[in-house]
Design a protein around this motif. Sequence first.
Motif, PDB file in Angstrom:
ATOM      1  N   THR A 155      43.249  35.658  48.048  1.00 49.75           N
ATOM      2  CA  THR A 155      43.538  35.735  46.616  1.00 49.75           C
ATOM      3  C   THR A 155      42.631  36.787  45.997  1.00 49.75           C
ATOM      4  O   THR A 155      41.460  36.896  46.348  1.00 49.75           O
ATOM      5  CB  THR A 155      43.299  34.381  45.915  1.00 49.75           C
ATOM      6  N   LEU A 156      43.188  37.547  45.104  1.00 43.97           N
ATOM      7  CA  LEU A 156      42.446  38.608  44.431  1.00 43.97           C
ATOM      8  C   LEU A 156      42.259  38.190  42.978  1.00 43.97           C
ATOM      9  O   LEU A 156      43.233  37.986  42.259  1.00 43.97           O
ATOM     10  CB  LEU A 156      43.243  39.910  44.533  1.00 43.97           C
ATOM     11  N   HIS A 157      41.011  38.018  42.574  1.00 45.68           N
ATOM     12  CA  HIS A 157      40.712  37.537  41.224  1.00 45.68           C
ATOM     13  C   HIS A 157      40.467  38.716  40.290  1.00 45.68           C
ATOM     14  O   HIS A 157      39.646  39.577  40.576  1.00 45.68           O
ATOM     15  CB  HIS A 157      39.477  36.630  41.269  1.00 45.68           C
ATOM     16  N   HIS A 158      41.195  38.759  39.178  1.00 42.21           N
ATOM     17  CA  HIS A 158      40.990  39.763  38.131  1.00 42.21           C
ATOM     18  C   HIS A 158      40.439  39.036  36.912  1.00 42.21           C
ATOM     19  O   HIS A 158      41.182  38.372  36.184  1.00 42.21           O
ATOM     20  CB  HIS A 158      42.307  40.460  37.770  1.00 42.21           C
ATOM     21  N   GLU A 159      39.137  39.159  36.703  1.00 43.23           N
ATOM     22  CA  GLU A 159      38.494  38.436  35.602  1.00 43.23           C
ATOM     23  C   GLU A 159      39.029  38.857  34.243  1.00 43.23           C
ATOM     24  O   GLU A 159      39.193  38.030  33.355  1.00 43.23           O
ATOM     25  CB  GLU A 159      36.978  38.653  35.643  1.00 43.23           C
ATOM     26  N   GLY A 160      39.271  40.156  34.067  1.00 40.04           N
ATOM     27  CA  GLY A 160      39.727  40.658  32.772  1.00 40.04           C
ATOM     28  C   GLY A 160      41.040  40.034  32.323  1.00 40.04           C
ATOM     29  O   GLY A 160      41.218  39.706  31.148  1.00 40.04           O
ATOM     30  N   TYR A 161      41.954  39.874  33.253  1.00 34.43           N
ATOM     31  CA  TYR A 161      43.248  39.265  32.934  1.00 34.43           C
ATOM     32  C   TYR A 161      43.227  37.749  33.126  1.00 34.43           C
ATOM     33  O   TYR A 161      44.170  37.068  32.748  1.00 34.43           O
ATOM     34  CB  TYR A 161      44.351  39.861  33.815  1.00 34.43           C
ATOM     35  N   VAL A 218      48.299  34.752  29.458  1.00 37.00           N
ATOM     36  CA  VAL A 218      47.827  35.973  30.121  1.00 37.00           C
ATOM     37  C   VAL A 218      48.202  37.185  29.275  1.00 37.00           C
ATOM     38  O   VAL A 218      49.343  37.326  28.846  1.00 37.00           O
ATOM     39  CB  VAL A 218      48.435  36.104  31.540  1.00 37.00           C
ATOM     40  N   GLN A 219      47.216  38.035  29.029  1.00 39.35           N
ATOM     41  CA  GLN A 219      47.451  39.266  28.276  1.00 39.35           C
ATOM     42  C   GLN A 219      47.988  40.331  29.223  1.00 39.35           C
ATOM     43  O   GLN A 219      47.320  40.702  30.180  1.00 39.35           O
ATOM     44  CB  GLN A 219      46.145  39.761  27.650  1.00 39.35           C
ATOM     45  N   HIS A 220      49.185  40.810  28.955  1.00 36.66           N
ATOM     46  CA  HIS A 220      49.758  41.881  29.766  1.00 36.66           C
ATOM     47  C   HIS A 220      49.246  43.225  29.255  1.00 36.66           C
ATOM     48  O   HIS A 220      48.880  43.347  28.085  1.00 36.66           O
ATOM     49  CB  HIS A 220      51.287  41.834  29.703  1.00 36.66           C
TER      50      HIS A 220
END
Length: 200
Positions: free
Chosen positions: A15-21, A73-75
């Motif tokens: 799993t790849l975590h994107h903190e910003g999104y 979630v902010q696109h």
Amino acid sequence: MVASQHPRDAASNMTLHHEGYRIAICTACQQCVVPGVGVKRQLREHHRDWTLALRKDIVAYCASLSLAAPEKVQHPGEVGQFIDGLALHRGWKCKACTYCCVSESNMAEHSKGRNAWNKRRGNQWRVAFVQTMFAGPRRRYFEVLSPEVRAQANREELGETIQRLLDEGRRLDREELKSASRASNEQLPTDNTPWTRKTR
């Protein structure tokens, strides 16, 4: 011999975590996992071939992350940066709004309903590279920079970085020359003392 991987490391590799999104992307599916029971469901439906221990580790890892619900979630904005881990699709972008999709017939339907489009007016959309974070009913495509534009931007960024390094190197060389010159000038008067004059 390869060292065994810590379970948390294995889970974080899947799993790849994107903190910003505030999203976690399943690297195998190239889409976001839905927090909570959605993680278990996705693993059960799509990754039954993975060991139970790995699936449990992934569930625990995702539970430890601060993930947003899909509707929160902010696109990315107009033309967003490519989000690593998500699948890249060649799709369509409406010229009148931000709507994107991967099916031209869906785009035509969108244009008919929203923009009162008809064939005589010509296409009200263009080709675009798009991504989506979630699958199914939560699917919402957004436009991202094309691979060519990203590659060009990376080349330009690399060129700028090289230029900055060269400029910094030149600046350091000038400082070193000044320092050496100053040291040389300071050295001369000490050599010209009464003691050195008498001993020559």
